[in-house]
Scaffold this motif. Structure first.
Motif: not given
Length: 197
Positions: A86-95
């Protein structure tokens, strides 16, 4: 009396185990370290994909376009592992650091030959990242994904190097050992599962 004592002890142990956080009780749960390394890897794979898409747009070399699509497969594999927790990674949240890396890589490739050299360097870096993810986990799902993506990444390194050599150019390994680099580039394309390559 001994039977009652044994029963109370077992009841105590069970209740203690139930008081532990779920992550401590469930071995399939990802650790914080696993989550961080996988999330960072997703960010780097995204940057790689964008760099290759940029190279394809500039030089119309199908290698860049095809491998960019494969990088998206790698992203999805890692995201699916996190999604199961249940962990979502949004690709537009780049470091910010990965954006800086992307800009640096793009600035190095002022022609197609240098783009190929940059792509080889990227694949070397990707291999190192995969090794870190695998080293930091004993989970079978993570290790299986790392092994499969390693196979695909070595194929990408092989074909980029071959394309560079066909242009009469050379490349010296920077991020993996000389022995490993030679084994990859002097070998052949490996047969990986379709989802990894």
């Amino acid at each position: 009396m001994k039977l009652v004592s044994a029963f109370l002890l077992s009841l105590f142990l069970v209740s203690c185990s139930l008081m532990q956080p779920r992550t401590a009780r469930t071995s399939s749960q990802l650790s914080e370290k696993e989550i961080i390394t996988i999330t960072q890897l997703i960010g780097k794979e995204k940057i790689t994909k964008e760099v290759y898409e940029n190279f394809y747009a500039q030089y119309q070399n199908n290698l860049f376009g095809n491998i960019a699509k494969r990088k998206q497969k790698h992203i999805e594999i890692w995201k699916n592992i996190l999604a199961k927790q249940n962990i979502t990674v949004l690709e537009n949240e780049s470091l910010e650091e990965t954006e800086n890396l992307k800009n640096q890589l793009l600035s190095e490739a002022i022609d197609e030959t240098l783009a190929l050299k940059t792509a080889i360097k990227i694949e070397e870096l990707n291999l190192n990242d995969i090794y870190i993810v695998r080293k930091n986990s004993q989970k079978s799902s993570i290790r299986e994904a790392a092994n499969g993506i390693e196979c695909g990444t070595k194929n990408h390194l092989f074909v980029y190097y071959k394309a560079l050599r066909e242009k009469g150019e050379k490349y010296t390994h920077q991020y993996i050992s000389g022995k490993e680099f030679k084994n990859v580039v002097n070998g052949s394309v490996n047969s990986c599962s379709i989802k990894y390559d």
